[in-house]
Design a protein around this motif. Structure first.
Motif, mmCIF file in Angstrom:
data_model
loop_
_atom_site.group_PDB
_atom_site.id
_atom_site.type_symbol
_atom_site.label_atom_id
_atom_site.label_comp_id
_atom_site.label_asym_id
_atom_site.label_seq_id
_atom_site.Cartn_x
_atom_site.Cartn_y
_atom_site.Cartn_z
ATOM 1 N N ASP A 240 0.830 -1.209 0.000
ATOM 2 C CA ASP A 240 0.000 0.000 0.000
ATOM 3 C C ASP A 240 0.865 1.260 0.000
ATOM 4 O O ASP A 240 0.543 2.246 -0.670
ATOM 5 C CB ASP A 240 -0.930 0.006 1.213
ATOM 6 C CG ASP A 240 -2.019 -1.051 1.111
ATOM 7 O OD1 ASP A 240 -2.256 -1.531 -0.011
ATOM 8 O OD2 ASP A 240 -2.611 -1.391 2.159
ATOM 9 N N ARG B 222 2.122 1.820 -3.543
ATOM 10 C CA ARG B 222 1.098 2.364 -4.430
ATOM 11 C C ARG B 222 0.787 3.818 -4.083
ATOM 12 O O ARG B 222 0.601 4.649 -4.974
ATOM 13 C CB ARG B 222 -0.166 1.505 -4.346
ATOM 14 C CG ARG B 222 -0.075 0.197 -5.105
ATOM 15 C CD ARG B 222 -1.458 -0.405 -5.319
ATOM 16 N NE ARG B 222 -2.101 -0.715 -4.042
ATOM 17 C CZ ARG B 222 -1.998 -1.898 -3.433
ATOM 18 N NH1 ARG B 222 -1.264 -2.850 -3.968
ATOM 19 N NH2 ARG B 222 -2.621 -2.104 -2.288
ATOM 20 N N SER B 223 0.727 4.106 -2.796
ATOM 21 C CA SER B 223 0.456 5.491 -2.380
ATOM 22 C C SER B 223 1.580 6.416 -2.836
ATOM 23 O O SER B 223 1.331 7.540 -3.278
ATOM 24 C CB SER B 223 0.304 5.562 -0.862
ATOM 25 O OG SER B 223 -0.775 4.767 -0.428
ATOM 26 N N ARG B 224 2.799 5.944 -2.747
ATOM 27 C CA ARG B 224 3.925 6.755 -3.204
ATOM 28 C C ARG B 224 3.807 7.055 -4.700
ATOM 29 O O ARG B 224 4.037 8.188 -5.139
ATOM 30 C CB ARG B 224 5.230 6.021 -2.923
ATOM 31 C CG ARG B 224 6.463 6.762 -3.463
ATOM 32 C CD ARG B 224 7.703 5.885 -3.373
ATOM 33 N NE ARG B 224 8.819 6.537 -4.018
ATOM 34 C CZ ARG B 224 9.070 6.507 -5.316
ATOM 35 N NH1 ARG B 224 8.218 5.870 -6.125
ATOM 36 N NH2 ARG B 224 10.116 7.129 -5.830
ATOM 37 N N ASP C 260 1.103 7.198 -6.453
ATOM 38 C CA ASP C 260 0.009 8.143 -6.674
ATOM 39 C C ASP C 260 0.401 9.565 -6.282
ATOM 40 O O ASP C 260 -0.106 10.538 -6.855
ATOM 41 C CB ASP C 260 -1.222 7.719 -5.864
ATOM 42 C CG ASP C 260 -1.836 6.428 -6.395
ATOM 43 O OD1 ASP C 260 -1.594 6.110 -7.573
ATOM 44 O OD2 ASP C 260 -2.533 5.739 -5.626
ATOM 45 N N LEU C 261 1.292 9.690 -5.310
ATOM 46 C CA LEU C 261 1.665 11.010 -4.809
ATOM 47 C C LEU C 261 2.824 11.642 -5.572
ATOM 48 O O LEU C 261 3.143 12.808 -5.342
ATOM 49 C CB LEU C 261 2.042 10.920 -3.328
ATOM 50 C CG LEU C 261 0.881 10.722 -2.350
ATOM 51 C CD1 LEU C 261 1.412 10.486 -0.944
ATOM 52 C CD2 LEU C 261 -0.046 11.930 -2.367
#
Length: 406
Positions: free
Chosen positions: A157, A160-162, A164-165
């Motif tokens: 997670d 994936r968050s990285r 997206d950011l």
């Protein structure tokens, strides 16, 4: 003795099982970390490819008419398919990598059960344990796996968050616009624009060097020169879109570097060569959200030589111009842009070949109107048509960046 030996053997097996579980945990976390690093690179590539394809589609939409006129459908379709395949391939590589990771975890769990059964079945045959004990032991192992699965999901997670950011991170990392503390005191009076030994170089080595000239009221100051001589660069510098590598730009003795962009844009108006019009009424395209003043609206339209056309329309200023102004001719679109600039009653007016789409008569009328404005406004213009230049105008020749002012 047999009892002690049995207890020793049981402790040995428990220690072996515990060590096996610890090793499995370490291997699972290491595998998760390594797999996530690889997946992160693939995910970044997939997102970047998708953004690049979106930019390409946006550019195509802006140039749709031109592409249609030149019959470029096949070429555009091929370009889109290439980019779409790149997006698909990157996402497929990411998904396959994650599937391989999940398959390895599944095999690890299966191997865990196999080893456990190999250890426990002899104990069952010896009558040391029951089927219920084996089921309970495996259930406990599954419960022990849950924290490690949670760690693996958390690592995934985070990756994936990285990804997206990353686009937002690039925006946050961009340098902030420099603010000038005394910018609110800026109020041009004589509106004399002075370039003092200005120089600027792009990454490709092109640009301008040692540019010096003055533009004031009383006539139009024309920038002329061959393509690539730096005319557009001078405009970008005057608009504070870029900052000079050296030299100063002064307005009435004030360095514009000390003026905030918002205050500067309130004093400067630009008429670009490529006009942007909204699919809204003419009045809205001139005002662009500014307070509506009917007198100023009509005066600006008159000075831009478009008021007779607007008055001849059934809906007048409320006439919708169509998508990107397609209901208007090229010359009419440019005159709307001139009216838009004049509505703000600017102190300095920049014209980037603003009359290039007009016929000679209309161009002459518009430029004559602008010359009357030049008594109260500083006008700096780019042109390739020396025929529009009159004896009252100032000409700054930027050919080879060796200035000759006449």
């Amino acid at each position: 003795m047999s009892s002690n030996a049995g207890e020793t053997e049981a402790r040995r097996k428990r220690c072996f099982t515990t060590l096996t579980e610890v090793k499995k945990t370490a291997i699972a976390i290491a595998l998760t970390w390594s797999s996530t690093r690889q997946a992160r690179a693939l995910l970044d590539a997939a997102i970047e490819a998708g953004q690049e394809n979106a930019r390409f589609v946006g550019n195509v939409m802006n140039a749709m008419d031109t592409l249609r006129h030149f019959g470029s459908h096949s070429w555009i379709n091929e370009c889109f398919m290439i980019r779409a395949r790149e997006v698909r391939d990157n996402w497929r590589a990411y998904v396959l990598q994650r599937l391989a990771y999940i398959a390895v975890l599944g095999l690890a769990v299966a191997l865990q059960f196999a080893v456990t059964l190999l250890l426990l079945i002899p104990e069952y045959h010896a009558g040391a344990i029951t089927i219920g004990d084996m089921v309970l032991f495996n259930t406990l192992l599954l419960q022990l796996n849950m924290p490690f699965e949670t760690v693996a999901r958390a690592i995934s997670d985070v990756a994936r968050s990285r990804a997206d950011l990353i686009p937002l991170g690039r925006l946050w990392a961009a340098p902030e616009e420099r603010q000038a503390s005394h910018a609110h005191d800026f109020k041009p009076s004589a509106d004399q624009l002075s370039f003092e030994s200005i120089g600027y170089a792009y990454d490709n080595g092109r640009g301008v060097t040692d540019v010096s000239f003055k533009a004031g009221r009383g006539g139009i100051t024309f920038l002329v020169g061959e393509t690539g001589s730096g005319k557009s660069t001078i405009f970008k510098l005057a608009l504070k879109s870029i900052e000079p590598d050296y030299g100063r730009i002064l307005v009435d003795g004030t360095d514009i570097a000390s003026v905030d962009r918002a205050d500067w844009y309130a004093a400067v108006a630009l008429v670009p060569q490529e006009v942007m019009l909204l699919n809204e009424p003419l009045a809205d395209n001139i005002l662009l959200g500014r307070p509506r003043d009917e007198v100023r609206l009509r005066d600006a339209s008159k000075e831009a030589a478009i008021l007779p056309l607007i008055e001849a329309l059934p809906e007048g200023f409320e006439t919708t111009v169509g998508e990107r102004g397609l209901k208007l001719s090229g010359g009419e679109r440019q005159r709307v842009a001139i009216a838009r600039a004049l509505y703000g009653q600017p102190a300095i007016l920049l014209l980037d070949e603003a009359s290039s789409a007009l016929d000679e008569r209309t161009e002459r009328d518009v430029m004559d109107h602008i010359r009357t404005l030049a008594e109260d406004v500083t006008v700096l213009a780019i042109t390739h048509r020396r025929g529009v230049i009159s004896t009252s105008d100032v000409v700054v020749d930027l050919t080879d960046c060796a200035l000759s002012v006449t």
